[in-house]
Design a protein around this motif. Structure first.
Motif, short mmCIF file in Angstrom:
data_model
loop_
_atom_site.label_atom_id
_atom_site.label_comp_id
_atom_site.label_asym_id
_atom_site.label_seq_id
_atom_site.Cartn_x
_atom_site.Cartn_y
_atom_site.Cartn_z
N ILE A 318 0.83 -1.20 0.00
CA ILE A 318 0.00 0.00 0.00
C ILE A 318 0.87 1.26 0.00
N ALA A 319 2.11 1.13 0.51
CA ALA A 319 3.03 2.28 0.43
C ALA A 319 3.41 2.53 -1.03
N MET A 320 3.68 1.44 -1.78
CA MET A 320 4.03 1.58 -3.19
C MET A 320 2.89 2.24 -3.97
N LEU A 321 1.66 1.83 -3.64
CA LEU A 321 0.49 2.40 -4.31
C LEU A 321 0.36 3.89 -4.00
N LYS A 322 0.56 4.23 -2.74
CA LYS A 322 0.35 5.61 -2.33
C LYS A 322 1.37 6.55 -2.97
N TYR A 323 2.63 6.08 -3.04
CA TYR A 323 3.69 6.98 -3.51
C TYR A 323 4.12 6.70 -4.94
N GLY A 324 3.44 5.77 -5.63
CA GLY A 324 3.77 5.50 -7.04
C GLY A 324 5.13 4.86 -7.22
N MET A 325 5.57 4.09 -6.23
CA MET A 325 6.86 3.39 -6.34
C MET A 325 6.61 2.04 -7.01
N ASN A 326 7.63 1.53 -7.74
CA ASN A 326 7.34 0.26 -8.41
C ASN A 326 8.30 -0.88 -8.12
N ASP A 327 9.40 -0.64 -7.43
CA ASP A 327 10.29 -1.77 -7.11
C ASP A 327 10.39 -1.96 -5.59
N LEU A 328 9.82 -3.06 -5.12
CA LEU A 328 9.79 -3.33 -3.69
C LEU A 328 11.20 -3.39 -3.10
N ARG A 329 12.14 -3.95 -3.87
CA ARG A 329 13.49 -4.13 -3.31
C ARG A 329 14.14 -2.80 -2.96
N ALA A 330 13.81 -1.74 -3.73
CA ALA A 330 14.40 -0.42 -3.47
C ALA A 330 14.03 0.08 -2.08
N PHE A 331 12.94 -0.41 -1.52
CA PHE A 331 12.53 -0.02 -0.17
C PHE A 331 13.63 -0.28 0.85
N PHE A 332 14.39 -1.36 0.62
CA PHE A 332 15.31 -1.80 1.66
C PHE A 332 16.78 -1.67 1.24
N ASP A 333 17.03 -0.89 0.16
CA ASP A 333 18.41 -0.65 -0.28
C ASP A 333 19.06 0.48 0.51
N GLY A 334 18.24 1.33 1.12
CA GLY A 334 18.80 2.44 1.89
C GLY A 334 19.50 3.47 1.01
N ASP A 335 19.04 3.66 -0.23
CA ASP A 335 19.67 4.64 -1.11
C ASP A 335 18.95 5.98 -0.98
N PRO A 336 19.64 7.00 -0.43
CA PRO A 336 18.97 8.30 -0.21
C PRO A 336 18.47 8.94 -1.50
N ARG A 337 19.11 8.61 -2.64
CA ARG A 337 18.65 9.21 -3.91
C ARG A 337 17.26 8.70 -4.27
N TRP A 338 17.02 7.40 -3.98
CA TRP A 338 15.71 6.80 -4.26
C TRP A 338 14.66 7.46 -3.37
N LEU A 339 15.00 7.63 -2.09
CA LEU A 339 14.07 8.27 -1.16
C LEU A 339 13.75 9.70 -1.60
N ALA A 340 14.81 10.43 -2.00
CA ALA A 340 14.62 11.83 -2.40
C ALA A 340 13.75 11.92 -3.64
N HIS A 341 13.92 10.93 -4.55
CA HIS A 341 13.13 10.93 -5.78
C HIS A 341 11.64 10.92 -5.48
N TYR A 342 11.26 10.22 -4.42
CA TYR A 342 9.85 10.14 -4.07
C TYR A 342 9.46 11.14 -2.97
N GLY A 343 10.33 12.11 -2.77
CA GLY A 343 9.99 13.20 -1.86
C GLY A 343 10.31 12.89 -0.40
N PHE A 344 11.06 11.82 -0.13
CA PHE A 344 11.40 11.51 1.26
C PHE A 344 12.79 12.01 1.61
N SER A 345 12.91 13.36 1.63
CA SER A 345 14.17 13.94 2.09
C SER A 345 13.82 15.03 3.07
N PRO A 346 14.73 15.30 4.00
CA PRO A 346 14.40 16.28 5.04
C PRO A 346 14.19 17.69 4.49
#
Ligand code: PHE
Length: 346
Positions: A318-346
């Motif tokens: 449901i997180a992927m659906l809400k934020y339009g993310m499409n690769d589940l594995r990226a959730f657990f890679d800990g890559d700040p660029r991926w987070l920032a791409h979806y607006g998860f940066s401070p």
């Protein structure tokens, strides 16, 4: 000789040079110390005549040594301060800050929404035993559904004779809640679960939220209303449509799979609308059903008096659906660029 010594002291350029002057005069073998010793071998008259000059030479030299030492030390400190100056006008180095992970964000949001519906948050251990994860959920040792869970077991480890494993779903928290608090119950249990499985849509660790309501006169309509109300609040849309599809879980009877209507917009799945409407389809979002009477009995509740519903939803999905993310594995890679791409940066 005294004048020469005083001049040499004043001329000393370093603390080492000054120390050499001290040894030459007041040191054990220095000439002033030796001169003082000769006083002992003199007659009283001779001593009275010689002593004042030697004493005053000693005092003058000691005073000069102290003064010069203080001056040299002060100079050294000045030099160190000058050498080590900090340029306070330089820009500070930017420290990187963290941000809330989308999974944590979703867990916080759903806890808040369910709190408004009167649900408390319950937890259970991720290292579970066979009884809570399977047996009490109506899956005894021979139950075929056990094989579908790709369970991580701890080899050669048992607790009170029960096998130890990483929980494969959040459903054991149902059992723990019923045993701990009895009925009635209204809880959700978000948390990590583990299955030996890995591809673009499966990770060996993922997140579920369990829901459990036990009371009197509870039926499937309550389940559908609860999930619909939750999804409307979560996706902030009024046109959420759910479909309950007959299914099978050992721990619910009857069992239903919950589908939500969605459409494709610009290659992105957008939740909303009726799944059978043009341009729409159904997507499975979780399992649920009425708690099996055998499960109630395992957990110490009388099925003649109590009944309820349970559901299990995939939080990552449901997180992927809400934020339009499409690769589940990226959730657990800990890559700040991926987070920032979806607006998860401070
Ligand atoms: N535990 C089930 C799973 O992981 C989901 C579920 C929970 C189904 C509660 C019914 C009731 O697949």
């Amino acid at each position: 000789q005294t004048e020469a010594a005083l001049a040499a002291i004043v001329a000393s350029a370093t603390l080492d040079a000054l120390e050499a002057q001290r040894l030459e005069t007041l040191g054990k073998k220095g000439w002033v110390s030796l001169a003082l010793k000769t006083l002992g071998g003199m007659s009283p008259e001779e001593r009275t005549a010689a002593a004042p000059a030697i004493q005053s030479a000693r005092a003058a030299i000691a005073e000069a040594l102290d003064a010069k030492k203080a001056a040299l030390e002060a100079a050294e400190l000045e030099a160190a301060l000058a050498r080590e100056t900090i340029d306070l006008t330089l820009p500070a180095q930017a420290a990187s800050k963290g941000s809330v992970h989308p999974v944590s964000q979703v867990m916080d949001e759903l806890a808040e929404i369910f709190a408004d519906l009167g649900f408390a948050v319950a937890t259970g251990p991720e290292i579970e035993d066979d009884w809570h994860n399977f047996t009490a959920l109506n899956m005894d040792e021979t139950h075929p559904a056990r094989a579908m869970h790709d369970t991580f077991y701890f080899p050669d480890k048992t607790v009170e004779g029960k096998d130890v494993l990483l929980r494969t779903h959040t459903s054991p928290v149902q059992i723990r809640s019923m045993l701990d608090q009895g009925a009635p119950i209204r809880i959700i249990a978000p948390g990590r679960v583990y299955r030996s499985d890995s591809d673009a849509t499966h990770t060996p660790m993922f997140h579920q939220v369990e829901g459990l309501v036990i009371d009197k006169d509870i039926h499937l309509g309550h389940l559908k209303w609860t999930l619909e109300t939750f999804f409307k609040a979560f996706f902030e849309r009024e046109d959420i449509t759910l479909r309950l599809r007959p299914s099978y879980f050992p721990f619910t009877e009857p069992s239903v799979e919950v589908d939500v209507g969605y459409s494709n917009e610009g290659g992105r799945r957008v939740v909303g609308g009726h799944g059978d409407a043009p341009g729409h389809a159904w997507m499975e979002i979780g399992g649920s059903g009425m708690v099996n009477a055998r499960v109630l009995a395992f957990a110490g509740l009388d099925p003649a008096e109590w009944q309820g519903f349970a559901f299990g939803l995939g939080i990552d999905r449901i997180a992927m659906l809400k934020y339009g993310m499409n690769d589940l594995r990226a959730f657990f890679d800990g890559d700040p660029r991926w987070l920032a791409h979806y607006g998860f940066s401070p």
